[in-house]
Design an enzyme around this catalytic site. Structure first.
Site, PDB file in Angstrom:
ATOM      1  N   ARG A   9      -3.429   2.770   1.396  1.00 15.59           N
ATOM      2  CA  ARG A   9      -3.821   2.660  -0.016  1.00 15.59           C
ATOM      3  C   ARG A   9      -2.736   2.004  -0.864  1.00 15.59           C
ATOM      4  NH1 ARG A   9      -5.945   7.758  -2.651  1.00 15.59           N
ATOM      5  NH2 ARG A   9      -6.732   6.198  -4.078  1.00 15.59           N
ATOM      6  N   CYS A  10      -1.563   1.780  -0.276  1.00 17.60           N
ATOM      7  CA  CYS A  10      -0.421   1.226  -1.012  1.00 17.60           C
ATOM      8  C   CYS A  10      -0.310  -0.279  -0.751  1.00 17.60           C
ATOM      9  CB  CYS A  10       0.861   1.934  -0.548  1.00 17.60           C
ATOM     10  SG  CYS A  10       2.377   1.188  -1.176  1.00 17.60           S
ATOM     11  N   ARG A  11      -0.260  -1.057  -1.818  1.00 23.85           N
ATOM     12  CA  ARG A  11      -0.177  -2.511  -1.698  1.00 23.85           C
ATOM     13  C   ARG A  11       1.084  -2.942  -0.958  1.00 23.85           C
ATOM     14  NH1 ARG A  11       2.147  -6.384  -4.857  1.00 23.85           N
ATOM     15  NH2 ARG A  11       2.517  -4.927  -6.537  1.00 23.85           N
ATOM     16  N   ARG A  14       0.695  -2.294   2.697  1.00 17.93           N
ATOM     17  CA  ARG A  14      -0.192  -3.293   3.322  1.00 17.93           C
ATOM     18  C   ARG A  14       0.547  -4.613   3.509  1.00 17.93           C
ATOM     19  NH1 ARG A  14      -3.782  -1.124  -0.496  1.00 17.93           N
ATOM     20  NH2 ARG A  14      -3.682  -3.051  -1.707  1.00 17.93           N
TER      21      ARG A  14
END
Length: 113
Positions: A9-11, A14
């Site tokens: 969920r963390c940019r 990713r």
């Protein structure tokens, strides 16, 4: 072996995963929110990162602000808190052999490859 401690969920996490994928090196992904780290695993990572436990804490998280922000906590207490509340751990972390880096910014990951 390379391991990325990842939160999908963390940019930034990713982006870190993408760097590893493009590197062509074999790695494993551990979604640490689904499979939390033990205190012993955190101790090992902190040692490899060569940081103090407080430097691994996400101090902007509400859990931290509401429960721990103004407390004088020992390193041992901080490790226990992160083991109980994995959302407080900075991300992503990439570990390779005897070294580890926090992927903030994600380009830090290239230092370990």
């Amino acid at each position: 072996m390379i391991t990325i401690y990842h939160n999908p969920r963390c940019r930034k996490s990713r982006e870190g995963l993408e760097i590893l994928e493009k590197s062509g090196q074999k790695f494993e992904t551990r979604e640490y929110l689904k499979e939390p780290l033990t205190e012993a695993e955190l101790d090992t990572l902190i040692s490899k990162l060569q940081i103090a436990p407080v430097q691994l804490v996400r101090r902007n998280e509400s859990i931290w602000k509401e429960n721990y922000k103004d407390r004088d906590l020992s390193d041992r207490e901080l490790v226990a808190i992160m083991a109980e509340n994995p959302k407080l751990i900075e991300r992503p972390i990439v570990e390779k052999n005897d070294k580890a880096v926090i992927g903030r910014p994600p380009s830090n990951i290239e230092k370990i490859l």
